[in-house]
Design a protein around this motif. Structure first.
Motif, PDB file in Angstrom:
ATOM      1  N   THR A 228       0.857  -1.182   0.000  1.00  0.00           N
ATOM      2  CA  THR A 228       0.000   0.000   0.000  1.00  0.00           C
ATOM      3  C   THR A 228       0.895   1.235   0.000  1.00  0.00           C
ATOM      4  N   GLU A 229       0.295   2.416   0.063  1.00  0.00           N
ATOM      5  CA  GLU A 229       1.097   3.632   0.111  1.00  0.00           C
ATOM      6  C   GLU A 229       1.838   3.770   1.429  1.00  0.00           C
TER       7      GLU A 229
ATOM      8  N   ARG B 169       3.846  -1.771   5.509  1.00  0.00           N
ATOM      9  CA  ARG B 169       3.110  -2.776   6.277  1.00  0.00           C
ATOM     10  C   ARG B 169       4.034  -3.601   7.152  1.00  0.00           C
TER      11      ARG B 169
END
Length: 201
Positions: free
Chosen positions: A72-73, A76
């Motif tokens: 994702t941006e 994680r």
């Protein structure tokens, strides 16, 4: 005569036993890791992290590889070394390893899934939140979630810093749904013992 034979046999047995002891190879103690290195990798829109424990000669003593998560941006995965423990954040769980040999000590699940922001108190309890998450968690030194507080009523988001002083914790946020065009710093103050929100702005 009989006593003399017994002494000779005993001496012979002791000699054979000592030879056997000497001939057994001594197993060298495995070196302990003194430093920890982590590397985040991206492949086919997936994110993973490899964590390695290195000894004084920079030789790899142990290795831990996370699962692969959809990238994702926001990151994680994350790795933090705290005294003799290594905290590996992978999506919505924390895996804690012993620094010297990589032994897994405990796992805490169902925490913030990305952009992990965390802080330790003087007793090594861990406080965690993250971007896009309305919750703040307190995790014990054994991996137990001691409390979980919903912060949605404050309307704050994008947390970027945690401060702890005495029995209070302050989390600073960049944005507020009611004032998203302002450059003002927003904050929430918690009681670290029970997670109760004391004030927010």
């Amino acid at each position: 005569m009989k006593k003399k034979i017994q002494q000779i046999l005993l001496t012979s047995l002791l000699f054979v036993f000592s030879i056997l002891i000497i001939s057994i190879p001594t197993q060298a103690a495995k070196p302990a890791a003194t430093t920890v290195k982590s590397k985040t990798s991206y492949s086919n829109s997936k994110e993973s992290m490899t964590v390695r424990g290195l000894d004084a000669k920079k030789t790899v003593v142990w290795k831990y590889v996370t699962k692969k998560y959809t990238a994702t941006e926001l990151p994680r995965t994350k790795c933090i070394v705290r005294k003799d423990k290594v905290y590996v954040f992978e999506s919505s769980k924390i895996v804690v390893l012993r620094k010297k040999d990589g032994k897994q000590l405990w796992t805490a699940k169902k925490i913030s899934p990305a952009g992990h922001l965390c802080k330790f108190d003087k007793n090594d309890n861990l406080y965690v939140t993250g971007y896009y998450d309305n919750y703040v968690y307190k995790v014990s030194t054994k991996g137990k979630i001691l409390w979980k507080t919903n912060t949605s009523k404050a309307n704050n988001y994008w947390p970027y810093k945690i401060n702890i002083s005495g029995n209070q914790m302050t989390i600073l946020y960049e944005m507020n749904n009611n004032d998203d065009s302002s450059e003002k710093t927003h904050k929430i103050v918690f009681n670290i013992k029970n997670g109760k929100i004391l004030k927010y702005s």
